[in-house]
Scaffold this active site. Structure first.
Site, PDB file in Angstrom:
ATOM      1  N   HIS A  98      -4.338  -2.571   1.013  1.00 10.47           N
ATOM      2  CA  HIS A  98      -4.073  -3.517  -0.076  1.00 10.47           C
ATOM      3  C   HIS A  98      -5.340  -3.684  -0.909  1.00 10.47           C
ATOM      4  CE1 HIS A  98      -2.076  -6.806  -2.125  1.00 10.47           C
ATOM      5  NE2 HIS A  98      -3.182  -7.535  -1.983  1.00 10.47           N
TER       6      HIS A  98
ATOM      7  N   ASN B 139      -1.053  -0.550   6.321  1.00 13.83           N
ATOM      8  CA  ASN B 139      -0.987  -0.516   4.861  1.00 13.83           C
ATOM      9  C   ASN B 139      -2.386  -0.775   4.326  1.00 13.83           C
ATOM     10  OD1 ASN B 139       0.176  -0.371   2.292  1.00 13.83           O
ATOM     11  ND2 ASN B 139       0.532  -2.581   2.211  1.00 13.83           N
TER      12      ASN B 139
ATOM     13  N   ASP C 129       1.731  -8.558   3.193  1.00 15.04           N
ATOM     14  CA  ASP C 129       0.261  -8.525   3.165  1.00 15.04           C
ATOM     15  C   ASP C 129      -0.363  -9.552   4.100  1.00 15.04           C
ATOM     16  OD1 ASP C 129       0.459  -6.555   1.178  1.00 15.04           O
ATOM     17  OD2 ASP C 129       0.377  -8.028  -0.444  1.00 15.04           O
TER      18      ASP C 129
ATOM     19  N   SER D 138      -8.427  -3.888   1.731  1.00 15.84           N
ATOM     20  CA  SER D 138      -8.232  -4.225   3.139  1.00 15.84           C
ATOM     21  C   SER D 138      -7.174  -3.315   3.733  1.00 15.84           C
ATOM     22  CB  SER D 138      -7.747  -5.679   3.293  1.00 15.84           C
ATOM     23  OG  SER D 138      -8.605  -6.592   2.641  1.00 15.84           O
TER      24      SER D 138
END
Length: 304
Positions: free
Chosen positions: A102, A100, A138, A129
């Site tokens: 972020h 992912n 996260d 990030s």
């Protein structure tokens, strides 16, 4: 997996068109039929799948999305603005293979409103990030970051626009590194190193230009061969019981196992650079090889 405009998906897609890119996008999946990114993906010839989540249990929706992903042949999932929290079971099944991006310099400012929070806190930099996805939001290992300066007078919107440019640069590089890692000799050697040095009294040395592992001031129980004598292979060499086992392993899977030159009948070479190895099996092979040379007092530590 997307839920909206798909700008990060587009950045990943166009990066994949480079001849040296190690990944390709085989499916764009969404929970939102109106996601603009679906139109772009279809126009670029990428298969799409959409399933609204309304009225479905989270686990059921995740399962249906996952079925489409698996059917596409995908081996890695990139979340690119997918605005759904995934169920723990889904995340665990893709452990190490789902990433992912972020919009903050993790571990700072997890969750939402990251830019406003960074500005309010008086930070000099925001950023983005890329991280592996874990059940904790996260919180997975960070694979890469880019810092973006916060300018005087910045708002959440102006900072977000510049961070988005950084996201488009960072995500493709991190995804390429992730999918390349399982065939990278340094990464493979590192995986073997972690497993080998976890065994009692093990040490790392260099022998015949190969990284090898032995018991302190004793014999060697494992070697990592990287393009040895120009063979273009990355392999683990471990001790076995003898010729019968060596022949049986090679007969069973000649693409994976081979007789290592100059090592004799009580060693086997296991290729690490093809399909991702079964690391549990590699750990077991290393332990058995270690036991084959360990003094009795050490072998007792592992029940040998």
């Amino acid at each position: 997996m997307i839920s909206g405009s798909g700008t990060n998906m587009a950045a990943l897609l166009y990066a994949s068109r480079r001849p040296d890119c190690p990944y390709e996008i085989v499916l764009v999946a969404s929970n939102n039929p109106a996601a603009a990114g679906l139109v772009l993906a279809a126009a670029e010839g990428v298969a799409t799948f959409v399933l609204p989540h309304k009225g479905m249990a989270r686990a059921d929706h995740d399962s249906a999305m996952e079925a489409a992903i698996v059917a596409s042949g995908a081996r890695t999932i990139a979340l690119a603005g997918y605005m759904r929290i995934l169920s723990p079971g889904f995340v665990e099944r893709w452990n190490g293979r789902m990433v992912n991006i972020h919009p903050s310099l993790l571990p700072k400012y997890k969750g939402l409103e990251t830019h406003a929070r960074a500005i309010a806190a008086g930070e000099t930099h925001g950023g983005c990030s890329v991280h592996l996805v874990t059940p904790e939001l996260d919180d997975g290992p960070v694979l890469g970051q880019i810092a973006v300066a916060i300018l005087p007078g910045d708002t959440a919107a102006t900072l977000s626009a510049r961070v988005l440019l950084a996201e488009h640069q960072l995500y493709a590089r991190c995804l390429a590194d992730l999918v390349s890692a399982p065939t990278d000799p340094a990464w493979l050697t590192g995986k073997v190193r972690d497993l080998a040095l976890a065994l009692p009294s093990s040490e790392e040395t260099l022998s015949h230009s190969m990284t090898c592992f032995g018991i302190t001031k004793g014999k060697k129980f494992a070697y990592v061969s990287v393009n040895h004598h120009g063979d273009a292979r990355t392999s683990l060499l471990v001790k076995i019981s003898g010729l019968d086992e060596q022949e049986a392993l090679i007969d069973r899977d000649p693409g994976r196992y081979y007789r290592p030159a100059y090592f004799g009948n009580d060693w086997i070479a296991i290729r690490l650079d093809q399909d991702e190895p079964d690391w549990d099996d590699i750990a077991d092979r290393l332990q058995r090889s270690w036991l084959a040379i360990a003094p009795r007092r050490l072998a007792a530590l592992l029940g040998g």
